[in-house]
Write a protein that holds these residues in place. Structure first.
Motif, PDB file in Angstrom:
ATOM      1  N   GLY A   1       0.811  -1.207   0.000  1.00 47.08           N
ATOM      2  CA  GLY A   1       0.000   0.000   0.000  1.00 47.08           C
ATOM      3  C   GLY A   1       0.840   1.250   0.000  1.00 47.08           C
ATOM      4  N   LEU A   2       0.183   2.365   0.286  1.00 43.26           N
ATOM      5  CA  LEU A   2       0.828   3.671   0.332  1.00 43.26           C
ATOM      6  C   LEU A   2       1.136   4.034   1.779  1.00 43.26           C
ATOM      7  N   VAL A   3       2.358   4.461   2.036  1.00 54.18           N
ATOM      8  CA  VAL A   3       2.762   4.839   3.390  1.00 54.18           C
ATOM      9  C   VAL A   3       3.664   6.062   3.311  1.00 54.18           C
ATOM     10  N   GLN A   4       3.599   6.888   4.327  1.00 54.75           N
ATOM     11  CA  GLN A   4       4.434   8.080   4.371  1.00 54.75           C
ATOM     12  C   GLN A   4       5.866   7.719   4.759  1.00 54.75           C
ATOM     13  N   PRO A   5       6.820   8.529   4.360  1.00 56.78           N
ATOM     14  CA  PRO A   5       8.214   8.288   4.784  1.00 56.78           C
ATOM     15  C   PRO A   5       8.303   8.204   6.303  1.00 56.78           C
ATOM     16  N   GLY A   6       9.079   7.217   6.752  1.00 61.58           N
ATOM     17  CA  GLY A   6       9.211   6.977   8.178  1.00 61.58           C
ATOM     18  C   GLY A   6       8.196   6.013   8.733  1.00 61.58           C
ATOM     19  N   GLY A   7       7.226   5.644   7.913  1.00 61.59           N
ATOM     20  CA  GLY A   7       6.173   4.745   8.370  1.00 61.59           C
ATOM     21  C   GLY A   7       6.557   3.285   8.291  1.00 61.59           C
ATOM     22  N   SER A   8       5.581   2.430   8.595  1.00 65.97           N
ATOM     23  CA  SER A   8       5.799   0.987   8.644  1.00 65.97           C
ATOM     24  C   SER A   8       4.724   0.253   7.856  1.00 65.97           C
ATOM     25  N   LEU A   9       5.093  -0.919   7.363  1.00 69.11           N
ATOM     26  CA  LEU A   9       4.145  -1.820   6.709  1.00 69.11           C
ATOM     27  C   LEU A   9       4.565  -3.247   7.023  1.00 69.11           C
ATOM     28  N   ARG A  10       3.594  -4.153   6.965  1.00 68.50           N
ATOM     29  CA  ARG A  10       3.914  -5.563   7.085  1.00 68.50           C
ATOM     30  C   ARG A  10       3.314  -6.316   5.908  1.00 68.50           C
ATOM     31  N   LEU A  11       4.172  -7.016   5.192  1.00 70.51           N
ATOM     32  CA  LEU A  11       3.748  -7.847   4.074  1.00 70.51           C
ATOM     33  C   LEU A  11       3.600  -9.297   4.536  1.00 70.51           C
ATOM     34  N   SER A  12       2.643  -9.988   3.927  1.00 73.31           N
ATOM     35  CA  SER A  12       2.440 -11.401   4.218  1.00 73.31           C
ATOM     36  C   SER A  12       2.400 -12.185   2.921  1.00 73.31           C
ATOM     37  N   CYS A  13       2.829 -13.424   2.996  1.00 74.73           N
ATOM     38  CA  CYS A  13       2.785 -14.323   1.839  1.00 74.73           C
ATOM     39  C   CYS A  13       2.479 -15.720   2.342  1.00 74.73           C
ATOM     40  N   ALA A  14       1.328 -16.248   1.941  1.00 72.99           N
ATOM     41  CA  ALA A  14       0.899 -17.568   2.380  1.00 72.99           C
ATOM     42  C   ALA A  14       1.022 -18.572   1.240  1.00 72.99           C
ATOM     43  N   ALA A  15       1.681 -19.680   1.521  1.00 72.78           N
ATOM     44  CA  ALA A  15       1.847 -20.744   0.527  1.00 72.78           C
ATOM     45  C   ALA A  15       0.848 -21.858   0.788  1.00 72.78           C
ATOM     46  N   SER A  16       0.299 -22.404  -0.292  1.00 69.89           N
ATOM     47  CA  SER A  16      -0.644 -23.511  -0.163  1.00 69.89           C
ATOM     48  C   SER A  16      -0.482 -24.446  -1.352  1.00 69.89           C
ATOM     49  N   GLY A  17      -1.093 -25.617  -1.226  1.00 68.42           N
ATOM     50  CA  GLY A  17      -1.006 -26.592  -2.306  1.00 68.42           C
ATOM     51  C   GLY A  17      -0.214 -27.809  -1.871  1.00 68.42           C
ATOM     52  N   ARG A  18       0.475 -28.416  -2.839  1.00 67.62           N
ATOM     53  CA  ARG A  18       1.217 -29.636  -2.578  1.00 67.62           C
ATOM     54  C   ARG A  18       2.582 -29.284  -1.978  1.00 67.62           C
ATOM     55  N   ILE A  19       2.650 -29.265  -0.666  1.00 68.35           N
ATOM     56  CA  ILE A  19       3.868 -28.887   0.046  1.00 68.35           C
ATOM     57  C   ILE A  19       4.262 -30.002   1.002  1.00 68.35           C
ATOM     58  N   VAL A  20       5.427 -30.578   0.755  1.00 64.72           N
ATOM     59  CA  VAL A  20       5.976 -31.564   1.680  1.00 64.72           C
ATOM     60  C   VAL A  20       6.909 -30.878   2.673  1.00 64.72           C
ATOM     61  N   ARG A  21       7.715 -29.965   2.133  1.00 63.64           N
ATOM     62  CA  ARG A  21       8.672 -29.262   2.978  1.00 63.64           C
ATOM     63  C   ARG A  21       9.021 -27.936   2.318  1.00 63.64           C
ATOM     64  N   ILE A  22       9.155 -26.895   3.141  1.00 61.68           N
ATOM     65  CA  ILE A  22       9.638 -25.598   2.673  1.00 61.68           C
ATOM     66  C   ILE A  22      11.049 -25.410   3.219  1.00 61.68           C
ATOM     67  N   ASP A  23      12.009 -25.193   2.352  1.00 64.91           N
ATOM     68  CA  ASP A  23      13.399 -25.050   2.768  1.00 64.91           C
ATOM     69  C   ASP A  23      13.807 -23.598   2.998  1.00 64.91           C
ATOM     70  N   ALA A  24      13.186 -22.681   2.294  1.00 63.55           N
ATOM     71  CA  ALA A  24      13.528 -21.277   2.454  1.00 63.55           C
ATOM     72  C   ALA A  24      12.403 -20.408   1.918  1.00 63.55           C
TER      73      ALA A  24
END
Length: 119
Positions: A10-33
């Motif tokens: 999104g849009l944030v002013q200088p000096g501000g904060s944001l948190r991004l998220s990323c969710a993985a789904s599907g055929r997952i046996v193991r996540i290495d990184a």
């Protein structure tokens, strides 16, 4: 198949904060990184931060001390908490996940989320 869904840009002013998220789904046996990259027009995609399954992290020099990468392993989710944002952080942010899906081992990309730092 593995799907990644990003959110939190999104849009944030200088000096501000944001948190991004990323969710993985599907055929997952193991996540290495899991990692976050970013890209601006005319430039190559660059690594922002990465975290291994063991918890080891690496950050780009430009974000050290301001960004924090973390995971919720139970939910196959990676976060990027960004503080003290400046105009140089404006970019499309992409998550990348290195997955063993049993039959296939490889990296998958999210669709990207726009981060704009502006007053």
């Amino acid at each position: 198949q593995v799907q990644l869904v990003e959110s939190g840009g999104g849009l944030v002013q200088p000096g501000g904060s944001l948190r991004l998220s990323c969710a993985a789904s599907g055929r997952i046996v193991r996540i290495d990184a899991m990692a976050w990259y970013r890209q601006t027009p005319g430039k190559e995609r660059e690594l922002v931060a990465t975290i291994t399954s063991g918890g080891s992290t690496v950050y780009a020099d430009s974000v050290k001390g301001r960004f924090t990468i973390s995971t919720d392993n139970a939910k196959n989710t990676v976060f990027l908490h960004m503080d003290s944002l400046n105009s140089g952080d404006t970019a499309i942010y992409y998550c990348n996940v290195l997955v063993d899906s049993g039959s296939i081992y490889g990296g998958y990309w999210g669709q990207g989320t726009q981060v704009t730092v502006s007053s």
